[in-house]
Design an enzyme around this catalytic site. Structure first.
Site, short mmCIF file in Angstrom:
data_model
loop_
_atom_site.label_atom_id
_atom_site.label_comp_id
_atom_site.label_asym_id
_atom_site.label_seq_id
_atom_site.Cartn_x
_atom_site.Cartn_y
_atom_site.Cartn_z
N ASP A 201 0.91 -1.17 0.03
CA ASP A 201 -0.15 0.12 0.00
C ASP A 201 0.86 1.38 -0.01
OD1 ASP A 201 -2.82 1.51 0.62
OD2 ASP A 201 -1.61 2.22 2.24
N LYS A 205 1.22 4.12 -2.99
CA LYS A 205 1.09 5.59 -2.75
C LYS A 205 2.55 6.49 -3.20
CE LYS A 205 -1.97 4.83 1.10
NZ LYS A 205 -2.25 4.60 2.39
#
Ligand code: HSE
Length: 435
Positions: A201, A205
């Protein structure tokens, strides 16, 4: 008052936050925008589930096509998450001339180029403030607030779940698996927590940030990714003694020739600003050539913070629609024909300081064997502590090195781990000592 039609795809945690904000702050938003954001549709899967926000039943549908095909919808908000059908609906909305706002970092990190190109060809906008850093306006800060700067470095705590776990392990000595369960209960974790704990994750980003910071195409595969699942309370105890804190950092550096892009557990000095970013909070430390160092801090996840970021995109797009200025700020912050690939360094090219924990037999000559191998690979030791024997008779030898090359470190550790005095695989954690 002019109305800008908004259609929602997905009505989970973030969707409920968006609707709550649109209802509760309606007047405030209207007075800032000079128009109203009119909710036309909410497409959801389960009609029965209570979201804690009262919405007019006539707005609700189980058919997402109602949202992406309705001529009264100007902006489609995609909050379904995952790759498909989210991508299909976003591309359909673009094809229908609708602007899109999304919080879907996984999708953008995989298919962002296709989505941005489709939007640019069609002359519509893609807002993705909510995809990185939850409620912290990171995307807009880089694209607009810091537009004057060449970005030299980014250091981000971009995953709340991982930060929560490391905070609890550091402050309370709790075990990894127990804290993960707590984070899941608190609703921070992704549907698949592997994305949080294995750094995926955060890497999604960072991939998005790299594109807007450097004007490069989306390239998730180029980001070196390592998670926190192997971090132990023992290493946390030792690194604290050396004056460090551990964070899952997303790091990029641009030396003008190539870009470093990596996510991994990182030791930082206990007095560094990022070391005080705890619990599920996120932060991004940005080094700009003109501005110097800027740190943005705040809630990186959750219903209202992420809803706040989505609504900021809605207002932004609506302002551009109202002023006939769609595309005023290009989606990726660079003119589409200026987006060009740059070389991303492999992790083997990294030069940094390292923390090693060797598990070795406790007998004469062990330290000299280890330091001999390190010396042959040009790895210089900054400090070393030998700890007491553990229950199985192995002795932890903890070392901090001076700057060394990752490729040499890997070769040296592989030799050391094959020695007959080695009781376990050596633990390696990278250090960022930028202060
Ligand atoms: N699972 C993410 C996190 C949610 O823990 O930060 C916000 O993207």
């Amino acid at each position: 008052m002019r109305k800008i039609g908004v259609g929602l795809l997905g009505f989970g945690t973030v969707g409920s936050g968006v609707v709550k904000i649109l209802l509760e702050n309606r007047q405030l938003i209207e007075s800032r925008l000079g128009a109203s954001l009119a909710l036309k549709w909410i497409a959801l899967r389960d009609l029965e589930k209570d979201r804690g926000v009262a919405v007019d039943a006539s707005l609700v549908t189980t058919d997402p096509k109602m949202v992406v095909n309705d001529p009264e919808v100007d902006i489609v908000v995609e909050l379904i998450g995952g790759y498909d059908p989210a991508k299909t609906f976003i591309l359909k909305a673009i094809e229908n001339g609708k602007h899109v706002v999304t919080a879907n970092k996984a999708l953008l990190a995989a298919h962002g180029d296709e989505i941005f190109s489709a939007a640019s060809r069609k002359g519509v906008e893609i807002g993705f403030e909510a995809s990185v850093g939850g409620g912290i306006p990171l995307i807009r800060s880089i694209k607009e607030g810091l537009v004057a700067n060449s970005i030299q470095g980014l250091y981000g705590i971009l995953n709340g779940t991982a930060n929560y776990i490391l905070t609890k392990m550091t402050d309370q000595g709790e075990a990894f698996s127990d804290v993960l369960k707590e984070a899941q209960k608190l609703g921070y974790a992704e549907a698949d927590p592997t994305f949080d704990i294995e750094g995926i994750d955060a890497a999604h980003k960072l991939t998005i940030l790299l594109s807007i910071a450097y004007g490069i195409p989306i390239d998730f595969e180029a980001v070196y990714t390592e998670g926190i699942s192997k971090v132990t309370p023992l290493d946390i105890k030792f690194m604290k003694e050396f004056g460090y804190r551990i964070k899952l950092l997303a790091i990029s550096k641009d030396d003008g020739e190539a870009i470093e892009a990596r996510v991994h557990p990182t030791l930082i000095p206990a007095d560094a600003m990022l070391a005080s970013v705890n619990e599920a909070y996120n932060a991004l430390y940005i080094q700009g050539d003109a501005v110097g160092n800027v740190m943005l801090y705040g809630p990186g996840a959750g219903m209202m913070p992420t809803g706040s970021a989505v609504v900021s995109d809605l207002v932004d797009v609506a302002r551009n629609i109202l002023r006939g200025a769609v595309g005023r700020v290009p989606s990726m912050g660079y003119q589409p024909d200026e987006v060009k690939a740059r070389r991303i360094k492999s992790i083997d090219e990294l030069e940094t300081e390292y923390y090693f924990r060797f598990s070795a037999e406790d007998k004469p000559g062990v330290l000299s064997k280890i330091s001999g191998i390190l010396g042959r690979h040009q790895i210089s030791i900054k400090s070393v502590h030998q700890k007491g024997r553990d229950l199985v008779g192995a002795v932890p030898i903890v070392m901090i090195t001076h700057e060394a090359k990752e490729a040499a470190v890997k070769e040296a550790l592989s030799e050391i781990d094959q020695l007959d005095i080695a009781k376990d695989k050596t633990v390696l954690i990278r250090i960022e000592d930028w202060g």
